[in-house]
Scaffold this motif. Structure first.
Motif, mmCIF file in Angstrom:
data_model
loop_
_atom_site.group_PDB
_atom_site.id
_atom_site.type_symbol
_atom_site.label_atom_id
_atom_site.label_comp_id
_atom_site.label_asym_id
_atom_site.label_seq_id
_atom_site.Cartn_x
_atom_site.Cartn_y
_atom_site.Cartn_z
ATOM 1 N N PRO A 1 0.819 -1.211 0.000
ATOM 2 C CA PRO A 1 0.000 0.000 0.000
ATOM 3 C C PRO A 1 0.855 1.265 0.000
ATOM 4 O O PRO A 1 2.006 1.243 0.415
ATOM 5 C CB PRO A 1 -0.815 -0.120 1.287
ATOM 6 C CG PRO A 1 0.051 -0.942 2.197
ATOM 7 C CD PRO A 1 0.740 -1.924 1.301
ATOM 8 N N LYS B 1 -8.062 -1.470 -9.807
ATOM 9 C CA LYS B 1 -8.393 -1.567 -8.393
ATOM 10 C C LYS B 1 -8.373 -0.170 -7.788
ATOM 11 O O LYS B 1 -7.493 0.636 -8.103
ATOM 12 C CB LYS B 1 -7.408 -2.470 -7.649
ATOM 13 C CG LYS B 1 -7.477 -3.936 -8.022
ATOM 14 C CD LYS B 1 -6.521 -4.750 -7.159
ATOM 15 C CE LYS B 1 -6.604 -6.229 -7.499
ATOM 16 N NZ LYS B 1 -5.681 -7.036 -6.636
ATOM 17 N N ASP C 1 -9.114 2.084 -4.002
ATOM 18 C CA ASP C 1 -9.382 2.099 -2.579
ATOM 19 C C ASP C 1 -10.582 3.023 -2.349
ATOM 20 O O ASP C 1 -10.434 4.191 -2.002
ATOM 21 C CB ASP C 1 -8.146 2.607 -1.825
ATOM 22 C CG ASP C 1 -8.192 2.280 -0.350
ATOM 23 O OD1 ASP C 1 -9.295 2.024 0.161
ATOM 24 O OD2 ASP C 1 -7.129 2.284 0.297
ATOM 25 N N THR D 1 -13.484 4.976 -0.786
ATOM 26 C CA THR D 1 -13.647 5.506 0.562
ATOM 27 C C THR D 1 -15.000 6.199 0.676
ATOM 28 O O THR D 1 -15.258 7.175 -0.037
ATOM 29 C CB THR D 1 -12.526 6.511 0.888
ATOM 30 O OG1 THR D 1 -11.261 5.924 0.595
ATOM 31 C CG2 THR D 1 -12.585 6.923 2.346
ATOM 32 N N GLY E 1 -8.168 6.828 3.491
ATOM 33 C CA GLY E 1 -8.749 5.850 2.586
ATOM 34 C C GLY E 1 -9.391 4.718 3.371
ATOM 35 O O GLY E 1 -9.312 4.664 4.607
ATOM 36 N N HIS E 2 -9.998 3.818 2.652
ATOM 37 C CA HIS E 2 -10.619 2.648 3.270
ATOM 38 C C HIS E 2 -9.554 1.676 3.758
ATOM 39 O O HIS E 2 -9.733 0.978 4.750
ATOM 40 C CB HIS E 2 -11.541 1.972 2.262
ATOM 41 C CG HIS E 2 -12.336 0.823 2.812
ATOM 42 N ND1 HIS E 2 -13.422 1.001 3.638
ATOM 43 C CD2 HIS E 2 -12.198 -0.524 2.658
ATOM 44 C CE1 HIS E 2 -13.933 -0.183 3.961
ATOM 45 N NE2 HIS E 2 -13.202 -1.125 3.381
ATOM 46 N N ALA F 1 -8.219 -0.763 1.760
ATOM 47 C CA ALA F 1 -8.327 -2.052 1.066
ATOM 48 C C ALA F 1 -8.812 -1.805 -0.361
ATOM 49 O O ALA F 1 -9.903 -1.262 -0.542
ATOM 50 C CB ALA F 1 -9.285 -2.984 1.792
ATOM 51 N N PRO F 2 -8.029 -2.193 -1.377
ATOM 52 C CA PRO F 2 -8.459 -1.964 -2.752
ATOM 53 C C PRO F 2 -9.562 -2.919 -3.176
ATOM 54 O O PRO F 2 -9.629 -4.056 -2.711
ATOM 55 C CB PRO F 2 -7.185 -2.216 -3.562
ATOM 56 C CG PRO F 2 -6.380 -3.158 -2.725
ATOM 57 C CD PRO F 2 -6.699 -2.826 -1.292
ATOM 58 N N GLU F 3 -10.441 -2.410 -4.031
ATOM 59 C CA GLU F 3 -11.546 -3.215 -4.564
ATOM 60 C C GLU F 3 -11.394 -3.328 -6.075
ATOM 61 O O GLU F 3 -11.040 -2.353 -6.754
ATOM 62 C CB GLU F 3 -12.896 -2.543 -4.262
ATOM 63 C CG GLU F 3 -13.158 -2.291 -2.783
ATOM 64 C CD GLU F 3 -13.782 -3.485 -2.090
ATOM 65 O OE1 GLU F 3 -13.985 -4.518 -2.769
ATOM 66 O OE2 GLU F 3 -14.067 -3.377 -0.891
ATOM 67 N N TRP G 1 -4.107 2.088 -3.204
ATOM 68 C CA TRP G 1 -4.278 1.372 -1.945
ATOM 69 C C TRP G 1 -3.614 2.192 -0.845
ATOM 70 O O TRP G 1 -2.400 2.417 -0.882
ATOM 71 C CB TRP G 1 -3.674 -0.031 -2.057
ATOM 72 C CG TRP G 1 -3.769 -0.881 -0.827
ATOM 73 C CD1 TRP G 1 -4.395 -0.597 0.340
ATOM 74 C CD2 TRP G 1 -3.190 -2.181 -0.664
ATOM 75 N NE1 TRP G 1 -4.271 -1.626 1.235
ATOM 76 C CE2 TRP G 1 -3.531 -2.613 0.651
ATOM 77 C CE3 TRP G 1 -2.445 -3.025 -1.484
ATOM 78 C CZ2 TRP G 1 -3.125 -3.851 1.142
ATOM 79 C CZ3 TRP G 1 -2.037 -4.247 -0.988
ATOM 80 C CH2 TRP G 1 -2.377 -4.660 0.308
#
Length: 339
Positions: free
Chosen positions: A143, A220, A222, A224, A264-265, A267-269, A302
């Motif tokens: 990250p 991908k 992240d 948020t 950020g969150h 965790a990448p999606e 990320w």
């Protein structure tokens, strides 16, 4: 000092993030000065509606003007003397910056310089300024950590934001202004911007039009949720950087009360999962138009949020499916589309 006696200046208050932040501050008893130019980069009516909602609170004072207006900014700082300043006003959009770069010079560079000059004359207790995850540019190690080098931006938008970080650091060093820079990671949620993927995808699917999926879906992000991000901003207002007190892995400057933070969150999606969440929330399938990577884009983002967690404690982490469903519900309500 109680929150009810505090004044915050929020630039970009009619924008997506600025609206949510200003609303939260008003709900907590702040007096909020909202500065926004209501530019036509996207639907002005949407921006006006956001400001109208904020205006329902008597603590909100809207000012329609540009941050490049140095005399106005000087007057705002000297008359209102905001204790907290959150600078979110900017020309947004990675791809748009390739087409009209001068707009970014005026808004992101000159506008930020004028705000720093006003803060120099009347220093706030804490100046918080928006940057972007796009400054990480060509970095492939993930990250992303705040202490990584960020020398190779991939778009002019990202370059202006990197310049903002450097400009802010110089003012923090020279004049002792406590400044926190935020690198936001793909913020989404209700009242979002029409130029962003979630808004465009929902609109297209409801109109039975195909959606453009870049890099053939091999992206991908992240993602948020906006309320999670705002929670982080609010918690950090009372945590201005202090020289000589670094935390583990800190980005705190050795020569200035200046720090940069990822929000950020964490965790990448996968983009395909993002589309699936939209399909689920809408109850209909998307027509996919797979395309090559666009200039200025990066394949993945990320955020490492360890430093943020040290400063704020754990933040809410809204699941992607839940956040997307909240946006879809807002979209249907705002545009009177039956569900």
């Amino acid at each position: 000092m109680t929150e009810a006696s505090r004044t915050a200046l929020v630039t970009g208050s009619a924008g997506f993030i600025g609206f949510h932040l200003a609303k939260r501050l008003l709900d907590q008893g702040y007096r909020v000065i909202g500065l926004d130019a209501l530019t036509d980069y996207y639907d002005v009516a949407l921006k006006e509606r956001r400001h109208a909602i904020l205006g329902n609170n008597p603590g909100f004072k809207p000012i329609i003007a540009r941050t490049e207006d140095d005399e106005l900014l000087t007057a705002i700082f000297s008359e209102e003397r905001p204790e907290t300043v959150v600078h979110l006003a900017a020309q947004a959009g990675v791809r748009h910056s390739i087409e009209v770069p001068r707009t970014y010079v005026k808004s992101n560079l000159l506008g930020t310089a004028e705000l720093l000059e006003a803060a120099r004359a009347v220093p706030p207790r804490h100046l918080l300024m928006a940057s972007t995850s796009s400054v990480y540019g060509a970095n492939t190690e993930m990250p992303y950590r705040e202490t990584m080098r960020t020398d190779h931006q991939m778009s002019f938008y990202a370059a202006t934001k990197k310049a903002n970080e450097a400009m802010a650091h110089s003012y923090s060093h020279l004049f002792g202004i406590p400044i926190t820079m935020f690198r936001f990671f793909t913020v989404y949620g209700p009242w979002g911007r029409p130029d962003m993927a979630l808004f465009k995808f929902v609109k297209a699917i409801l109109e039975d039009r195909p959606i453009d999926i870049y890099n053939h879906g091999r992206m991908k992000r992240d993602f948020t949720y906006v309320e999670d991000l705002v929670e982080g901003l609010v918690r950090l207002i009372d945590t201005p950087p202090v020289m000589g007190a670094p935390l583990e892995g800190d980005s705190l400057s050795p020569v200035a009360p200046w720090r940069v933070l990822n929000i950020g969150h964490g965790a990448p999606e996968v983009l395909e999962d993002f589309v699936t969440a939209i399909e689920t929330a809408l109850g209909r399938k998307a027509k996919r138009n797979y395309m090559d990577m666009q200039p200025g884009d990066v394949p993945a983002t990320w955020a490492d949020t360890a430093l943020l967690t040290q400063l704020t404690g754990p933040l809410p982490r809204t699941a992607l499916a839940e956040g997307v469903a909240q946006f879809v519900a807002w979209y249907r309500s705002y545009y009177n589309i039956p569900g």
